[in-house]
Design a protein around this motif. Structure first.
Motif, PDB file in Angstrom:
ATOM      1  N   LYS A 293       0.832  -1.205   0.000  1.00 37.48           N
ATOM      2  CA  LYS A 293       0.000   0.000   0.000  1.00 37.48           C
ATOM      3  C   LYS A 293       0.869   1.259   0.000  1.00 37.48           C
ATOM      4  CE  LYS A 293      -3.481  -2.793   0.584  1.00 37.48           C
ATOM      5  NZ  LYS A 293      -4.248  -3.254  -0.587  1.00 37.48           N
ATOM      6  N   GLY A 294       1.985   1.209  -0.735  1.00 41.90           N
ATOM      7  CA  GLY A 294       2.842   2.377  -0.822  1.00 41.90           C
ATOM      8  C   GLY A 294       3.387   2.778   0.532  1.00 41.90           C
ATOM      9  N   ARG A 295       3.290   4.055   0.844  1.00 37.26           N
ATOM     10  CA  ARG A 295       3.860   4.562   2.091  1.00 37.26           C
ATOM     11  C   ARG A 295       3.134   4.050   3.334  1.00 37.26           C
ATOM     12  NH1 ARG A 295       2.153  10.952   1.628  1.00 37.26           N
ATOM     13  NH2 ARG A 295      -0.079  10.625   1.273  1.00 37.26           N
ATOM     14  N   MET A 296       1.954   3.445   3.174  1.00 35.16           N
ATOM     15  CA  MET A 296       1.228   2.879   4.315  1.00 35.16           C
ATOM     16  C   MET A 296       1.661   1.446   4.630  1.00 35.16           C
ATOM     17  SD  MET A 296      -0.932   5.132   5.569  1.00 35.16           S
ATOM     18  CE  MET A 296       0.445   6.295   5.336  1.00 35.16           C
ATOM     19  N   GLY A 297       2.522   0.881   3.785  1.00 34.36           N
ATOM     20  CA  GLY A 297       2.918  -0.510   3.962  1.00 34.36           C
ATOM     21  C   GLY A 297       3.613  -0.787   5.278  1.00 34.36           C
ATOM     22  N   LYS A 298       4.485   0.134   5.712  1.00 40.61           N
ATOM     23  CA  LYS A 298       5.205  -0.071   6.972  1.00 40.61           C
ATOM     24  C   LYS A 298       4.243  -0.113   8.147  1.00 40.61           C
ATOM     25  CE  LYS A 298       9.121   1.664   9.653  1.00 40.61           C
ATOM     26  NZ  LYS A 298      10.176   2.714   9.757  1.00 40.61           N
ATOM     27  N   MET A 299       3.212   0.748   8.120  1.00 42.68           N
ATOM     28  CA  MET A 299       2.212   0.738   9.188  1.00 42.68           C
ATOM     29  C   MET A 299       1.459  -0.586   9.205  1.00 42.68           C
ATOM     30  SD  MET A 299      -1.053   3.291   9.757  1.00 42.68           S
ATOM     31  CE  MET A 299      -2.007   2.579   8.390  1.00 42.68           C
ATOM     32  N   LEU A 300       1.045  -1.066   8.028  1.00 38.02           N
ATOM     33  CA  LEU A 300       0.287  -2.316   7.958  1.00 38.02           C
ATOM     34  C   LEU A 300       1.119  -3.511   8.407  1.00 38.02           C
ATOM     35  CD1 LEU A 300      -1.740  -1.996   4.629  1.00 38.02           C
ATOM     36  CD2 LEU A 300      -2.608  -1.906   6.960  1.00 38.02           C
ATOM     37  N   ALA A 301       2.430  -3.444   8.232  1.00 36.23           N
ATOM     38  CA  ALA A 301       3.296  -4.552   8.647  1.00 36.23           C
ATOM     39  C   ALA A 301       3.260  -4.764  10.157  1.00 36.23           C
ATOM     40  CB  ALA A 301       4.729  -4.292   8.185  1.00 36.23           C
ATOM     41  N   ASP A 302       2.803  -3.746  10.910  1.00 40.66           N
ATOM     42  CA  ASP A 302       2.691  -3.875  12.362  1.00 40.66           C
ATOM     43  C   ASP A 302       1.326  -4.377  12.811  1.00 40.66           C
ATOM     44  OD1 ASP A 302       5.279  -3.018  12.883  1.00 40.66           O
ATOM     45  OD2 ASP A 302       4.708  -0.904  12.979  1.00 40.66           O
ATOM     46  N   TYR A 303       0.388  -4.552  11.882  1.00 43.16           N
ATOM     47  CA  TYR A 303      -0.958  -4.999  12.247  1.00 43.16           C
ATOM     48  C   TYR A 303      -0.977  -6.521  12.414  1.00 43.16           C
ATOM     49  CZ  TYR A 303      -3.147  -0.466  11.108  1.00 43.16           C
ATOM     50  OH  TYR A 303      -3.531   0.849  11.086  1.00 43.16           O
TER      51      TYR A 303
END
Length: 325
Positions: A293-303
């Motif tokens: 998800k572009g720049r949101m990928g790092k955040m999603l990796a913590d979900y």
């Protein structure tokens, strides 16, 4: 005494409970093939004739939207009305829940052993929770904590537009647009959708398909079990690729839902299909598209992301909510 039900397009599971503390052990339960019955009332009356119980309330998880106490099953010609059900069944309180809202209510009750972790992540104990469930159709829901407990909300997000991620999925979209005017995620990510992926792959002419497989699929109204079996047991290349594409598309849509509700409390993959294709969900392809998800990928990796393995989550959720009526 509470009557609870998980009502789907393929099957309906009914159960009677005597206490909210015994949601894993109903007094009696039975599964019915939904399409054999003309209505929920007919099915429930048949069920209650077989048991000796004085039912004072009922809660049904329904595969479809609930509008002012009324619902139509998405993949069945059933119409349901809470008031009509109360009158026709002689039950004082009847509530209809979206089936994914019912499943969502069951999620906080799951033990660690009843899930399979795809991504450990970092859990926010009161963060929103997303539920994505490919069964006959594709259901979606979410839970929001109100300060004392979680409240579930159903949705019809599975009918949102399918967004392909690569050339192969663009080809799938084109294939589907030749057959229907609107292509949703449910069309390609459900028990209905997996045969569409298979048909697209077959149309490319790239895969050699044995005659016996083509003949067997042509005779079946429900092709998904055969395709999954071909991927797991026979290692048929076309079946393997169909299930891999399915897992990738499911990962992408689960990531979409996680972004929309900021699911820091976790993402749960439910429905009947995921437990049957765990090797294809855990090989990395699911999480690859989940975080793409572009720049949101790092955040999603913590979900945190888990597959629900307990088969009666929606039924337990409907019962849990029913005891609050």
């Amino acid at each position: 005494m509470l009557l609870a039900g998980d009502i789907g397009g393929t099957k309906t599971h009914l159960a009677i409970y005597s206490s909210p503390r015994e949601l894993r052990t109903p007094v009696v339960d039975k599964t019915f093939p939904s399409a054999r019955y003309s209505s929920l009332e007919v099915m429930v009356k048949e069920f209650l004739m077989q048991v000796d119980a004085n039912i004072d309330r009922a809660c049904f998880g329904v595969a479809g939207p609930i509008v002012q106490g009324k619902a139509k099953i998405t993949n069945l010609p059933w119409l349901m009305d809470e008031v009509e059900l109360q009158r026709n069944l002689g039950i004082e309180k009847v509530r209809l829940l979206n089936d994914l809202a019912a499943m969502a209510y069951g999620v906080p009750l799951l033990s660690e052993e009843e899930t399979y972790i795809l991504n450990k992540g970092v859990v926010n104990p009161q963060g929103p929770i997303a539920v994505v469930a490919p069964g006959t159709g594709l259901g979606e829901a979410y839970l929001v904590h109100n300060g004392s407990h979680y409240v579930a909300y159903g949705s019809e997000g599975g009918h949102a537009d399918f967004a392909p991620l690569d050339e192969k999925e663009i080809g799938l979209l084109r294939f589907m647009l030749e057959r229907t005017s609107h292509v949703s995620y449910e069309h390609v990510c459900s028990g209905i959708g997996l045969p569409n992926i298979y048909a697209y792959l077959e149309s490319t002419g790239i895969y050699e398909v044995p005659k016996w497989l083509s003949e067997q699929l042509a005779q079946e109204t429900m092709q998904t079990p055969t395709i999954i079996k071909g991927a797991k047991e026979s290692s048929m290349p076309i079946c393997v690729e169909a299930v891999r594409m399915f897992a990738s598309i499911l990962g992408a849509e689960a990531g979409n839902v996680a972004l929309k509700v900021l699911a820091t409390g976790g993402v749960y993959i439910g429905g009947g299909l995921p437990p049957r294709i765990l090797p294809y969900l855990s090989d990395g392809s699911f999480m690859k598209t989940f975080v793409a998800k572009g720049r949101m990928g790092k955040m999603l990796a913590d979900y945190p992301v888990s597959v629900i393995q307990y088969p009666n989550t929606a039924l337990v959720g409907a019962a849990s909510f029913g005891f609050t009526l």
